[in-house]
Design a protein around this motif. Structure first.
Motif, PDB file in Angstrom:
ATOM      1  N   TRP A   1       0.870  -1.078  -0.032  1.00 52.47           N
ATOM      2  CA  TRP A   1      -0.096   0.057  -0.037  1.00 52.47           C
ATOM      3  C   TRP A   1       0.821   1.407   0.015  1.00 52.47           C
ATOM      4  CZ3 TRP A   1      -4.552   1.746  -1.147  1.00 52.47           C
ATOM      5  CH2 TRP A   1      -5.035   2.901  -0.792  1.00 52.47           C
ATOM      6  N   LYS A   2       1.974   1.288   0.743  1.00 56.49           N
ATOM      7  CA  LYS A   2       2.691   2.470   1.048  1.00 56.49           C
ATOM      8  C   LYS A   2       3.636   2.489  -0.288  1.00 56.49           C
ATOM      9  CE  LYS A   2       3.231   2.885   5.840  1.00 56.49           C
ATOM     10  NZ  LYS A   2       4.212   2.941   6.942  1.00 56.49           N
ATOM     11  N   GLN A   3       4.241   1.495  -1.075  1.00 55.30           N
ATOM     12  CA  GLN A   3       4.541   1.541  -2.298  1.00 55.30           C
ATOM     13  C   GLN A   3       3.740   2.044  -3.436  1.00 55.30           C
ATOM     14  OE1 GLN A   3       6.734  -1.909  -3.792  1.00 55.30           O
ATOM     15  NE2 GLN A   3       6.971  -2.664  -1.333  1.00 55.30           N
ATOM     16  N   LEU A   4       2.459   1.845  -3.360  1.00 59.63           N
ATOM     17  CA  LEU A   4       1.532   2.276  -4.130  1.00 59.63           C
ATOM     18  C   LEU A   4       1.234   3.839  -3.986  1.00 59.63           C
ATOM     19  CD1 LEU A   4      -0.970   1.963  -6.246  1.00 59.63           C
ATOM     20  CD2 LEU A   4      -2.531   1.374  -4.179  1.00 59.63           C
ATOM     21  N   TRP A   5       0.985   4.212  -2.773  1.00 62.93           N
ATOM     22  CA  TRP A   5       0.743   5.499  -2.339  1.00 62.93           C
ATOM     23  C   TRP A   5       1.908   6.784  -2.835  1.00 62.93           C
ATOM     24  CZ3 TRP A   5      -3.582   7.751  -2.092  1.00 62.93           C
ATOM     25  CH2 TRP A   5      -3.700   9.286  -1.423  1.00 62.93           C
ATOM     26  N   HIS A   6       3.081   5.931  -2.401  1.00 56.54           N
ATOM     27  CA  HIS A   6       4.437   7.010  -2.353  1.00 56.54           C
ATOM     28  C   HIS A   6       5.333   6.819  -3.636  1.00 56.54           C
ATOM     29  CE1 HIS A   6       3.473   8.473   1.767  1.00 56.54           C
ATOM     30  NE2 HIS A   6       3.285   7.228   2.036  1.00 56.54           N
ATOM     31  N   ILE A   7       5.202   5.823  -4.534  1.00 53.52           N
ATOM     32  CA  ILE A   7       5.788   5.786  -5.601  1.00 53.52           C
ATOM     33  C   ILE A   7       5.066   5.359  -6.861  1.00 53.52           C
ATOM     34  CG2 ILE A   7       7.326   4.226  -6.736  1.00 53.52           C
ATOM     35  CD1 ILE A   7       8.577   3.150  -4.049  1.00 53.52           C
ATOM     36  N   THR A   8       4.094   4.544  -6.861  1.00 54.60           N
ATOM     37  CA  THR A   8       3.341   4.230  -8.200  1.00 54.60           C
ATOM     38  C   THR A   8       2.589   5.698  -8.568  1.00 54.60           C
ATOM     39  OG1 THR A   8       3.219   1.936  -7.691  1.00 54.60           O
ATOM     40  CG2 THR A   8       1.670   2.901  -9.477  1.00 54.60           C
ATOM     41  N   LEU A   9       1.694   5.978  -7.647  1.00 55.27           N
ATOM     42  CA  LEU A   9       0.674   7.182  -8.027  1.00 55.27           C
ATOM     43  C   LEU A   9       1.645   8.440  -8.245  1.00 55.27           C
ATOM     44  CD1 LEU A   9      -2.374   6.664  -5.480  1.00 55.27           C
ATOM     45  CD2 LEU A   9      -2.283   6.551  -7.905  1.00 55.27           C
TER      46      LEU A   9
END
Length: 308
Positions: free
Chosen positions: A211-219
Motif C-alpha cells: 500500500w505504501k509503495q502504491l501511495w508513495h511511488i506508483t501514484l
C-alpha cells in the motif's frame, strides 16, 4: 530586436544545414493546412444566413444573430445542461476507473492471467457504437432482454431502460465505461514502465508494504500522465459522446439525453439550419479550448505540472 534577429538567423542556419529533414516536413504541413486550417473558413457560416445555392460568398452577413438566438433558446438551455451533466458524470465515474484497473493489473504476477484480462477488457474499444448500441438494446430490452428476464424471475417489475428518463443516463455511463475503460487502461500501464524499479527495491528495504509503495511511488510516478489525460478530457467536456447518444437515444428521452452534438446534428441536417448549427458548434469549440487553457494553467499553478 537582437534576440529576435538571433533566433531567425539560427533557424535559417539550421534549415540550411538540415534542409533534407525540413523538406520531409512539407507534406505533413500541407496536409494540416488543407484539412485542418482551410475548412476553418466555414466558421463564417455562423455569422451569415447561409444558403446552399448562394454559397459562402453571396450569403448575407447577419453578425451575431444566430448567437443571440442560441443564448435565448430554451431548447439550447436544456441541451447545454444535459451536455454538462452527462460529461461530468462520465468524468467523475469513468475517469478514475482505468487508473484503478491499471493499478490492480500492475499488482498481478501471473503474466498469462494479466494479459488475458487486459485483452478482454480493451477489445470492446474496437467495436463501433452501432454494434455496442445494438448489444445493449438487446440486453436491456423490455421484450426479451436478459436483464429484464432476470428482474421478472426475481418478481420485480421490468425496467424500460431506453424509455425512462430517470435511468437512461445510467445506460449511457455504463455502456461508455464498458467500451472505453479497458483501452484507457493501456495508457496507465505504459506509464508504469517509466517508474524506476530501484525505487520499489529501496522502499522494500525500508519496510514499505504494498500500500505504501502504491501511495508513495506508483501514484506519484504516473501523476504527470493522469494530469495530461485529465486536461485533455476537459477539452471534450461539451462533446459528451455524440456518436453513442445518436445510436442509443430516441425522442422519448430527449429531455435528459439531447446534447450539443446531437442538437447540432438535428438542427443542421434535420432542419437544414446550417448557420445556427455552426454557431452552436463554434460555441462548443470556444468553450472546450478555454477549458483546456484554464485546466492547464491551474495544473501548473497548484501542481507544478502541465501540458506546456
Amino acid at each position: 530586436m537582437n534576440r529576435k534577429r538571433g533566433y531567425w538567423s539560427r533557424l535559417g542556419s539550421d534549415i540550411w544545414k538540415e534542409w533534407d529533414l525540413y523538406l520531409l516536413l512539407v507534406p505533413g504541413i500541407l496536409v494540416i493546412l488543407l484539412f485542418k486550417y482551410t475548412p476553418m473558413y466555414g466558421i463564417t457560416i455562423a455569422f451569415k444566413d447561409f444558403n446552399i445555392f448562394a454559397g459562402y460568398a453571396d450569403s448575407p452577413w447577419v453578425g451575431w444573430k444566430h448567437f443571440a438566438k442560441l443564448f435565448t433558446s430554451p431548447d439550447f438551455a436544456q441541451v447545454f445542461r444535459n451536455t454538462v451533466i452527462i460529461s461530468f458524470l462520465k468524468i467523475i465515474i469513468l475517469f478514475p476507473l482505468p487508473i484503478i484497473i491499471a493499478l490492480m493489473l500492475n499488482e498481478l504476477r501471473n503474466m498469462l492471467f494479466k494479459r488475458t484480462v487486459q485483452t478482454v477488457i480493451y477489445l470492446p474499444h474496437f467495436l463501433s457504437w452501432v454494434i455496442v448500441g445494438g448489444l445493449f438494446i438487446d440486453l436491456l430490452s423490455t421484450n426479451g432482454g436478459i436483464v429484464n428476464k432476470v428482474l421478472v424471475s426475481l418478481n420485480m417489475e421490468p425496467i424500460a431502460f431506453f424509455l425512462d428518463n430517470s435511468v437512461f443516463r445510467s445506460v449511457l455511463i455504463t455502456s461508455a465505461g464498458w467500451k472505453e475503460t479497458g483501452w484507457s487502461t493501456i495508457v496507465y500501464l505504459a506509464a508504469f514502465t517509466m517508474i524506476d524499479p530501484m525505487l520499489y527495491e529501496a522502499a522494500k528495504i525500508d519496510g514499505a508494504g504494498r500500500w505504501k509503495q502504491l501511495w508513495h511511488i506508483t501514484l506519484p510516478g504516473i501523476a504527470p500522465i493522469i494530469i495530461l489525460m485529465f486536461i485533455l478530457r476537459l477539452g471534450n467536456v461539451l462533446e459528451a459522446g455524440t456518436e453513442q447518444i445518436l445510436v442509443m437515444y430516441n425522442p422519448v428521452v430527449y429531455q435528459v439525453s439531447d446534447v450539443i452534438g446531437t442538437y447540432v446534428y438535428r438542427m443542421g441536417l434535420g432542419n437544414q439550419d446550417y448557420s445556427f448549427s455552426t454557431a452552436v458548434g463554434l460555441f462548443e469549440a470556444v468553450i472546450s479550448f478555454t477549458l483546456v487553457i484554464v485546466g492547464n494553467a491551474m495544473s501548473r499553478k497548484y501542481l507544478q505540472r502541465g501540458i506546456w
